[in-house]
Design an enzyme around this catalytic site. Structure first.
Site, PDB file in Angstrom:
ATOM      1  N   GLU A 157       0.840  -1.193   0.000  1.00 34.13           N
ATOM      2  CA  GLU A 157       0.000   0.000   0.000  1.00 34.13           C
ATOM      3  C   GLU A 157       0.878   1.247   0.000  1.00 34.13           C
ATOM      4  OE1 GLU A 157      -4.209  -0.907   2.174  1.00 34.13           O
ATOM      5  OE2 GLU A 157      -2.581  -0.254   3.466  1.00 34.13           O
ATOM      6  N   CYS A 158       0.657   2.131  -0.946  1.00 34.96           N
ATOM      7  CA  CYS A 158       1.327   3.434  -0.996  1.00 34.96           C
ATOM      8  C   CYS A 158       2.844   3.259  -0.936  1.00 34.96           C
ATOM      9  CB  CYS A 158       0.804   4.340   0.106  1.00 34.96           C
ATOM     10  SG  CYS A 158       1.087   6.095  -0.210  1.00 34.96           S
ATOM     11  N   GLY A 159       3.484   3.549   0.194  1.00 37.04           N
ATOM     12  CA  GLY A 159       4.926   3.380   0.283  1.00 37.04           C
ATOM     13  C   GLY A 159       5.374   1.961   0.001  1.00 37.04           C
TER      14      GLY A 159
END
Length: 440
Positions: A329-331
């Site tokens: 997720e994201c990073g």
């Protein structure tokens, strides 16, 4: 189910000092021997980590847009178990949210109305005096579903200033619970996504104790605690909860990967899953006895060189991906990609498991709720299933294989606007900038 008393600390706008006031109240009440549970309204990872540091208990998020009433009640009940008091923190302004039907806007006021928690309003009075009372009165009358039971004055400039503000408040009949003078030492350090993470804040314990000491001298805590009301009973329904992505979950957790929601982890454990943490920054690979790996968001862009040099981690996650699902997720998505460009323009090789290149040098804010529909089976669920969550990042995609066959999901915003395809899927590996909160 235990329904401890609770209250919501909110403000008319962002930047009023909610977080510092909340942390001071939480730590001060813990010092009195109370078991205090923190709650954060809306999608936020950083403030709950500070709540946990202040109280010694994990903090949970409640979101009236992403969560239906039954799930909100289930999380509130779980969070309240064993606590003497719930001290919740609002997000943005008290009534700020998306354009949806009443009760589903994501605004902090929705949480107060549903759970029956009175509001303590934090007023930044640094730019006005008697007019602060007009702002407070407007908040008190704007939404008849909620009750503003008292105000805390923040950033007071002098005793004369305080008396002028009190004169105005006396005209509208809202009780003043306390006043904090303007003090730069009360401010917590910030970076691009908000506050510096709790685990990175220098001398955090002494800062929290300083906040508590200030609150003890400045706020009538006995009166504040007396305002709290039992959490209103609502029918429980955890059907929206995201099922565990596996039986034994390898969860990346360190200063680069820390953005996980307490309700997801609690739900996974309640469903029988085992969670084993590992640290990519310590060059640790996913535990080999796990059958799923989850890389949450965080600040990998601040540690890109260190991650690129973490050979055991990178080789371990590549080997894991040969036979086991991995989701980022994201990073975490950025680290699963081919390269990550840091703020200085240095390009670092990443895991290379997804066909995407990202950059933090080319910054652009991406912010808002997202509704996704999965195009393929993944650790999030089966193809066709829908989820609600959010994006909050400044990174940009600089290179990507965008064919729909590679995409993870289609997404819309909170208003239903089509935002196209999002994320990537390659073999057992999936990822996107989307942070999942619950199933639709």
């Amino acid at each position: 189910m235990t329904r401890p008393p609770g209250l919501l600390v909110a403000a008319p706008r962002s930047g009023s000092g909610k977080t510092t006031v909340v942390l001071g109240i939480q730590r001060a009440l813990v010092r009195r021997g109370l078991r205090v549970r923190g709650i954060k309204c809306g999608p936020d990872y950083i403030d709950p980590a500070f709540h946990a540091a202040a109280t010694g208990l994990a903090s949970f998020n409640l979101d009236s847009f992403a969560m239906r009433e039954g799930l909100l009640a289930a999380i509130a009940g779980y969070a309240g178990a064993g606590a003497d008091l719930v001290v919740a923190e609002g997000s943005m302004g008290l009534f700020d949210g998306v354009r949806q039907e009443p009760g589903r806007t994501g605004a902090s006021a929705d949480i107060s109305a549903m759970l029956g928690w009175p509001v303590v309003l934090v007023l930044d009075v640094s730019g006005h005096a008697q007019s602060a009372a007009a702002v407070a009165l407007g908040c008190a009358r704007y939404d008849t579903r909620i009750e503003i039971s008292g105000v805390v004055l923040n950033k007071v400039g002098s005793e004369r200033h305080l008396q002028l503000v009190k004169d105005g408040m006396g005209r509208v009949g809202l009780p003043i619970l306390g006043a904090l003078m303007r003090d730069a030492d009360l401010m917590l350090p910030e970076r691009h996504l908000g506050l510096v993470q709790a685990g990175e804040t220098v001398e955090l314990e002494s800062r929290l104790d300083h906040l508590a000491h200030t609150v003890e001298r400045s706020i009538d805590l006995d009166r504040l605690v007396a305002l709290a009301r039992p959490t209103r009973a609502v029918a429980l329904d955890a059907a929206q909860m995201l099922p565990p992505p596996g039986q034994r979950i390898a969860l990346a957790f360190d200063q680069a990967f820390s953005f996980t929601y307490s309700h997801l982890l609690a739900g996974w454990r309640a469903a029988g899953a085992e969670i084993k943490t590992f640290s990519p920054l310590a060059d640790e690979p996913p535990p080999p006895d796990c059958n799923t790996c989850w890389l949450p968001g965080g600040y990998p862009e601040l540690h890109a060189g260190r991650i690129a040099g973490a050979r055991r981690f990178l080789s371990g996650i590549r080997s894991f991906a040969e036979s086991h699902p991995i989701h980022g997720e994201c990073g975490g998505y950025m680290v699963l990609g081919r390269t990550l460009e840091d703020s200085e323009g240095v390009v670092h090789p990443m895991a290379g498991l997804l066909p995407v290149d990202t950059s933090f040098a080319k910054r652009k804010l991406h912010l808002g709720y997202r509704i996704s529909q999965l195009l393929h089976d993944s650790p999030l669920g089966l193809a066709g299933q829908c989820h609600v969550g959010h994006e909050f990042h400044y990174a940009s995609i600089t290179g990507s294989d965008k064919a729909k066959d590679w995409a993870l999901a289609t997404i819309t915003d909170a208003a239903g606007k089509d935002l196209g395809i999002a994320g990537h899927r390659c073999g057992f590996v999936t990822g996107s900038f989307f942070h999942v909160i619950a199933r639709v």
